[in-house]
Design a protein around this motif. Sequence first.
Motif, PDB file in Angstrom:
ATOM      1  N   LYS A 254       0.831  -1.202   0.000  1.00 14.26           N
ATOM      2  CA  LYS A 254       0.000   0.000   0.000  1.00 14.26           C
ATOM      3  C   LYS A 254       0.868   1.256   0.000  1.00 14.26           C
ATOM      4  O   LYS A 254       0.565   2.233  -0.707  1.00 14.26           O
ATOM      5  N   GLN A 255       1.924   1.229   0.782  1.00 17.38           N
ATOM      6  CA  GLN A 255       2.832   2.381   0.818  1.00 17.38           C
ATOM      7  C   GLN A 255       3.468   2.603  -0.556  1.00 17.38           C
ATOM      8  O   GLN A 255       3.537   3.731  -1.049  1.00 17.38           O
TER       9      GLN A 255
ATOM     10  N   ALA B 278      -9.893 -11.020   5.206  1.00 16.63           N
ATOM     11  CA  ALA B 278     -10.812  -9.913   4.913  1.00 16.63           C
ATOM     12  C   ALA B 278     -10.499  -8.694   5.776  1.00 16.63           C
ATOM     13  O   ALA B 278     -10.470  -7.553   5.283  1.00 16.63           O
ATOM     14  N   GLU B 279     -10.272  -8.920   7.058  1.00 19.55           N
ATOM     15  CA  GLU B 279      -9.975  -7.812   7.965  1.00 19.55           C
ATOM     16  C   GLU B 279      -8.692  -7.095   7.565  1.00 19.55           C
ATOM     17  O   GLU B 279      -8.618  -5.856   7.615  1.00 19.55           O
ATOM     18  N   ARG B 280      -7.688  -7.843   7.138  1.00 14.89           N
ATOM     19  CA  ARG B 280      -6.421  -7.227   6.759  1.00 14.89           C
ATOM     20  C   ARG B 280      -6.510  -6.515   5.414  1.00 14.89           C
ATOM     21  O   ARG B 280      -5.855  -5.500   5.191  1.00 14.89           O
ATOM     22  N   LEU B 281      -7.319  -7.034   4.502  1.00 10.30           N
ATOM     23  CA  LEU B 281      -7.554  -6.339   3.237  1.00 10.30           C
ATOM     24  C   LEU B 281      -8.209  -4.985   3.483  1.00 10.30           C
ATOM     25  O   LEU B 281      -7.815  -3.972   2.890  1.00 10.30           O
ATOM     26  N   ILE B 282      -9.185  -4.976   4.357  1.00 14.95           N
ATOM     27  CA  ILE B 282      -9.889  -3.724   4.673  1.00 14.95           C
ATOM     28  C   ILE B 282      -8.959  -2.748   5.391  1.00 14.95           C
ATOM     29  O   ILE B 282      -8.890  -1.565   5.038  1.00 14.95           O
ATOM     30  N   ALA B 283      -8.242  -3.250   6.383  1.00 12.55           N
ATOM     31  CA  ALA B 283      -7.373  -2.383   7.180  1.00 12.55           C
ATOM     32  C   ALA B 283      -6.290  -1.721   6.336  1.00 12.55           C
ATOM     33  O   ALA B 283      -5.913  -0.564   6.576  1.00 12.55           O
ATOM     34  N   ASN B 284      -5.801  -2.437   5.317  1.00 11.92           N
ATOM     35  CA  ASN B 284      -4.733  -1.908   4.476  1.00 11.92           C
ATOM     36  C   ASN B 284      -5.243  -1.254   3.197  1.00 11.92           C
ATOM     37  O   ASN B 284      -4.444  -0.868   2.337  1.00 11.92           O
ATOM     38  N   LYS B 285      -6.566  -1.138   3.089  1.00  8.48           N
ATOM     39  CA  LYS B 285      -7.206  -0.449   1.962  1.00  8.48           C
ATOM     40  C   LYS B 285      -6.783  -1.016   0.611  1.00  8.48           C
ATOM     41  O   LYS B 285      -6.497  -0.280  -0.335  1.00  8.48           O
ATOM     42  N   ILE B 286      -6.737  -2.350   0.537  1.00  3.72           N
ATOM     43  CA  ILE B 286      -6.469  -3.026  -0.721  1.00  3.72           C
ATOM     44  C   ILE B 286      -7.726  -2.910  -1.592  1.00  3.72           C
ATOM     45  O   ILE B 286      -8.851  -2.884  -1.102  1.00  3.72           O
ATOM     46  N   ASP B 287      -7.539  -2.836  -2.895  1.00  2.00           N
ATOM     47  CA  ASP B 287      -8.635  -2.466  -3.799  1.00  2.00           C
ATOM     48  C   ASP B 287      -9.549  -3.608  -4.202  1.00  2.00           C
ATOM     49  O   ASP B 287     -10.695  -3.374  -4.598  1.00  2.00           O
ATOM     50  N   GLY B 288      -9.053  -4.844  -4.142  1.00  2.00           N
ATOM     51  CA  GLY B 288      -9.872  -5.975  -4.548  1.00  2.00           C
ATOM     52  C   GLY B 288      -9.216  -7.281  -4.174  1.00  2.00           C
ATOM     53  O   GLY B 288      -8.050  -7.329  -3.757  1.00  2.00           O
ATOM     54  N   VAL B 289      -9.952  -8.374  -4.339  1.00  2.00           N
ATOM     55  CA  VAL B 289      -9.431  -9.698  -4.005  1.00  2.00           C
ATOM     56  C   VAL B 289      -9.906 -10.688  -5.065  1.00  2.00           C
ATOM     57  O   VAL B 289     -11.054 -10.622  -5.525  1.00  2.00           O
ATOM     58  N   ILE B 290      -8.997 -11.565  -5.487  1.00  2.00           N
ATOM     59  CA  ILE B 290      -9.324 -12.596  -6.468  1.00  2.00           C
ATOM     60  C   ILE B 290      -9.422 -13.935  -5.752  1.00  2.00           C
ATOM     61  O   ILE B 290      -8.482 -14.380  -5.106  1.00  2.00           O
ATOM     62  N   ALA B 291     -10.587 -14.556  -5.867  1.00  2.00           N
ATOM     63  CA  ALA B 291     -10.858 -15.820  -5.194  1.00  2.00           C
ATOM     64  C   ALA B 291     -11.434 -16.802  -6.233  1.00  2.00           C
ATOM     65  O   ALA B 291     -12.524 -16.564  -6.732  1.00  2.00           O
ATOM     66  N   THR B 292     -10.691 -17.847  -6.587  1.00  2.00           N
ATOM     67  CA  THR B 292      -9.504 -18.341  -5.878  1.00  2.00           C
ATOM     68  C   THR B 292      -8.491 -18.888  -6.875  1.00  2.00           C
ATOM     69  O   THR B 292      -8.771 -19.032  -8.067  1.00  2.00           O
ATOM     70  N   ASN B 293      -7.342 -19.264  -6.325  1.00  2.00           N
ATOM     71  CA  ASN B 293      -6.312 -19.971  -7.067  1.00  2.00           C
ATOM     72  C   ASN B 293      -6.662 -21.469  -7.119  1.00  2.00           C
ATOM     73  O   ASN B 293      -7.790 -21.857  -6.811  1.00  2.00           O
ATOM     74  N   THR B 294      -5.687 -22.304  -7.467  1.00  2.00           N
ATOM     75  CA  THR B 294      -5.908 -23.751  -7.549  1.00  2.00           C
ATOM     76  C   THR B 294      -5.899 -24.385  -6.156  1.00  2.00           C
ATOM     77  O   THR B 294      -5.409 -23.803  -5.193  1.00  2.00           O
TER      78      THR B 294
END
Length: 339
Positions: free
Chosen positions: A198-199, A231-247
Amino acid sequence: MSYGLIRPLLFMLDGERAHNLTLSSADMLHGLGFLRVFTPGIAPLPTKVMGIDFPNPVGLAAGLDKNGAHLDALADFGFGFIEVGTVTPRPQPGNPKPRIFRLPHAEGIINRMGFNNDGVDALVENVKRAQYKGILGINIGKNFDTPIENATSDYLIGLEKVYPYASYVTVNISSPNTKNLRQLQQADELNQLLAALKQKQTELADKHGRYVPVTLKIAPDLDEHQIQDIAERLIANKIDGVIATNTTLSRVGVEHLKHGNEAGGLSGAPVRAKSTHVIRELAEALDGALPIIGVGGITEGEHALEKIQAGASLVQVYSGLIYRGPQLVADCVDAIARQ
């Protein structure tokens, strides 16, 4: 119909040879102006996610074009967006061959490619040469010989190098084919990685005068506590999106099939339910804080709609293309449009 005739011939070849032959043939047909003849028309279905205007919500998942070398041909398939990679800071050969195994009776694929790619600099040059001007995701990873405690430095290198050329950047910490990589999904490691990303993203946005969203790609082999924690860490770090899922590492339902117990990540139809479950749990945990891109086991249009109904805003396909061909893209768009 055309792909139905070609598929049995491709399936007579080793999986990786068939993959390379398909891409080189697509490049040739695109160059001759014939590829669009073999691909169905895609109805527009504009979708805005992460501040990006997608022409339709069905994209190509990372892994098919690791080096961004086939963008112009792939654009003829009508994807709403294309994700290339996974790319690492330095070139690497990946794992020994054979490393792709089809499971036709289950419409699955096991791969243990190991982030084989020509390195981030080569990918950037390919992207710069391409005529493609659509939505481009670039998926970044760490080199296999970078110690896991130094992984963040590899991701920061990747982010900085691809940032000017990407519509969004995906951080892949969920491939099962790089030793210890999934360890980065654990609470403390993930928090440190996301904070550093994020930084760097903020610095690059100032430098280039352009904000490029960052997404995180996660595994299907997560329990409810892990999903909530991510989910909590994605929100806390203001990440823009999440891809679910890999293999998946699971072999439930395929262990009796030829190649069913090969090492690597299992994709295609067998991962569909696991992927959709993670999307549903993730959507509940995120409560709309950031969007989900759903991928895993989409072999029919209705499967794409299933992902949307579970909470995804966009979907991606890959293994399904191997079994269904280009028609799958149109079928997915049509199914979502009917909703």
